[in-house]
Design a protein around this motif. Structure first.
Motif, PDB file in Angstrom:
ATOM      1  N   SER A 172       0.827  -1.196   0.004  1.00 29.02           N
ATOM      2  CA  SER A 172      -0.116   0.017  -0.090  1.00 29.02           C
ATOM      3  C   SER A 172       1.070   1.272   0.089  1.00 29.02           C
ATOM      4  O   SER A 172       2.143   1.274   0.562  1.00 29.02           O
ATOM      5  CB  SER A 172      -1.068   0.050   1.053  1.00 29.02           C
ATOM      6  N   GLU A 173       0.357   2.461  -0.586  1.00 26.10           N
ATOM      7  CA  GLU A 173       1.114   3.403  -0.517  1.00 26.10           C
ATOM      8  C   GLU A 173      -0.007   4.750  -0.593  1.00 26.10           C
ATOM      9  O   GLU A 173      -0.962   4.733  -0.985  1.00 26.10           O
ATOM     10  CB  GLU A 173       2.055   3.804  -1.901  1.00 26.10           C
ATOM     11  N   TYR A 174       0.592   5.776   0.244  1.00 29.62           N
ATOM     12  CA  TYR A 174      -0.430   6.844   0.545  1.00 29.62           C
ATOM     13  C   TYR A 174       0.710   7.949   0.431  1.00 29.62           C
ATOM     14  O   TYR A 174       1.598   8.075   0.885  1.00 29.62           O
ATOM     15  CB  TYR A 174      -0.792   6.867   1.740  1.00 29.62           C
ATOM     16  N   ARG A 175      -0.232   8.926  -0.543  1.00 33.63           N
ATOM     17  CA  ARG A 175       0.402  10.251  -0.772  1.00 33.63           C
ATOM     18  C   ARG A 175      -0.132  11.243  -0.119  1.00 33.63           C
ATOM     19  O   ARG A 175      -1.331  11.738  -0.297  1.00 33.63           O
ATOM     20  CB  ARG A 175       0.572  10.643  -2.425  1.00 33.63           C
ATOM     21  N   ILE A 176       0.418  12.049   1.075  1.00 35.13           N
ATOM     22  CA  ILE A 176      -0.028  12.654   1.835  1.00 35.13           C
ATOM     23  C   ILE A 176       0.179  14.443   1.352  1.00 35.13           C
ATOM     24  O   ILE A 176       1.564  14.552   1.369  1.00 35.13           O
ATOM     25  CB  ILE A 176       0.231  12.506   3.290  1.00 35.13           C
ATOM     26  N   ASP A 177      -0.645  15.260   1.269  1.00 32.36           N
ATOM     27  CA  ASP A 177      -0.404  16.521   0.913  1.00 32.36           C
ATOM     28  C   ASP A 177      -1.185  17.194   2.128  1.00 32.36           C
ATOM     29  O   ASP A 177      -2.349  17.522   2.319  1.00 32.36           O
ATOM     30  CB  ASP A 177      -1.198  16.799  -0.272  1.00 32.36           C
ATOM     31  N   LEU A 178      -0.255  18.036   2.904  1.00 34.61           N
ATOM     32  CA  LEU A 178      -0.675  18.782   4.055  1.00 34.61           C
ATOM     33  C   LEU A 178      -1.325  20.117   3.754  1.00 34.61           C
ATOM     34  O   LEU A 178      -1.908  20.819   4.281  1.00 34.61           O
ATOM     35  CB  LEU A 178       0.165  18.885   5.104  1.00 34.61           C
ATOM     36  N   GLU A 179      -0.669  20.455   2.482  1.00 35.05           N
ATOM     37  CA  GLU A 179      -1.295  21.796   2.103  1.00 35.05           C
ATOM     38  C   GLU A 179      -2.726  21.696   1.410  1.00 35.05           C
ATOM     39  O   GLU A 179      -3.353  22.706   1.733  1.00 35.05           O
ATOM     40  CB  GLU A 179      -0.343  22.360   0.638  1.00 35.05           C
ATOM     41  N   SER A 180      -3.041  20.599   0.777  1.00 29.89           N
ATOM     42  CA  SER A 180      -4.644  20.598   0.406  1.00 29.89           C
ATOM     43  C   SER A 180      -5.305  19.703   1.088  1.00 29.89           C
ATOM     44  O   SER A 180      -6.602  19.361   0.969  1.00 29.89           O
ATOM     45  CB  SER A 180      -4.441  19.840  -1.108  1.00 29.89           C
TER      46      SER A 180
END
Length: 298
Positions: A172-180
């Motif tokens: 599993s892979e999660y791309r985390i964008d704290l800006e959006s």
């Protein structure tokens, strides 16, 4: 078919190798090609592609943990330079042998100090999650270059059981964008069951969810814990859906595929399908495909 065509076909076979069985596939191909040097040169790029896609893990010399070798950790190098990968936990880069699956030549790496506190907090929370829910799982957390607000969490767990003729891999892979305040993720499960047959499961599940506003204002440690809790919830729901799918497969799908009469010319009693080995295995969430997937998570 000439030698080069056989090697090209072999390279394609390698990309389809089930979890934990690529060496078996490679050894079988060696018997066909009968030229180890030509074979190694011809399949090197396929081995690299396979390893990066499958999240193979590596032991870092001088450290007691493993890192996931993937595209997210590939380090930019000058043209013609040696390919290297990043271990964010030890803050080192290393060379990797895609044939022997060995890391070597660790060297100190510069990290983004602005992102490191959040990255290391995500890594600590993900490691705790793995210890609670996975057997022999590995996680790596990478910060995206040129920004201190984007991160990639990767998870891989393998379960090989050749004695009972099955193997499996959870990625599993999660791309985390704290800006959006967004998380985009995917879960990939591969299972191979090959006792007196050849049954494979290969499935991909895409997911996305918002990060609550309260997480944005929380300190890095608490924010990381909440984000990983959301990941845990998503993966838990997907595991339940897989188990439901196994049940439907045994009760509905395989019945729909049956012939009117088997080769014995005797009708198959589908009301007693659990008495037949394949049906029993597929119906049991801890057997075959279900058991392999369950084997990833406690």
């Amino acid at each position: 078919m000439d030698q080069q065509e056989r090697i090209q076909a072999a390279a394609k076979f390698l990309l389809q190798a089930p979890p934990g069985e690529i060496n078996d596939v490679l050894n079988d191909i060696r018997e066909i090609i009968s030229d180890d040097d030509a074979l190694q040169a011809g399949v090197q790029s396929s081995l690299q592609e396979y390893n990066l896609e499958q999240f193979v893990t590596a032991d870092i010399p001088g450290h007691d943990h493993q890192v996931i070798v993937s595209e997210a950790g590939r380090v930019e190098v000058a043209e013609g330079g040696e390919e290297r990968f990043l271990d964010p936990r030890s803050k080192t880069t290393f060379a990797f042998d895609h044939l022997r699956l060995e890391a070597s030549d660790p060297q100190p790496a510069e990290v983004d100090e602005d992102a490191e506190q959040t990255r290391s907090s995500l890594e600590a929370s993900a490691t705790t999650y793995l210890a609670a829910h996975f057997h022999d799982g590995v996680t790596s957390v990478f910060s995206v270059p040129s920004t201190s607000k984007k991160f990639i969490v990767q998870i891989v767990a393998n379960k090989y059981n050749p004695t009972n003729f099955w193997s499996g891999r959870w990625r599993s892979e999660y791309r985390i964008d704290l800006e959006s305040s967004k998380v985009e993720g995917k879960i990939l499960v591969n299972v191979h069951y090959y006792e007196q047959g050849n049954v494979q499961l290969s499935t991909t599940h895409d997911t996305s969810f918002d990060i609550p506003p309260s997480v944005q204002s929380a300190p890095p440690k608490q924010a990381a814990e909440k984000i990983v809790a959301l990941i845990e919830n998503e993966e838990g729901k997907y595991q339940v859906s897989l188990n439901d799918g196994y049940h439907d497969m045994a009760e509905k799908t395989f019945k729909g595929l049956r012939r009117a009469l088997p080769l014995t010319r005797q009708k198959l009693d589908w009301d007693r399908v659990l008495g037949y080995k394949l049906g029993a295995e597929l119906s049991n969430s801890r057997g075959t495909l279900g058991g392999a997937q369950q084997g990833f998570k406690k």
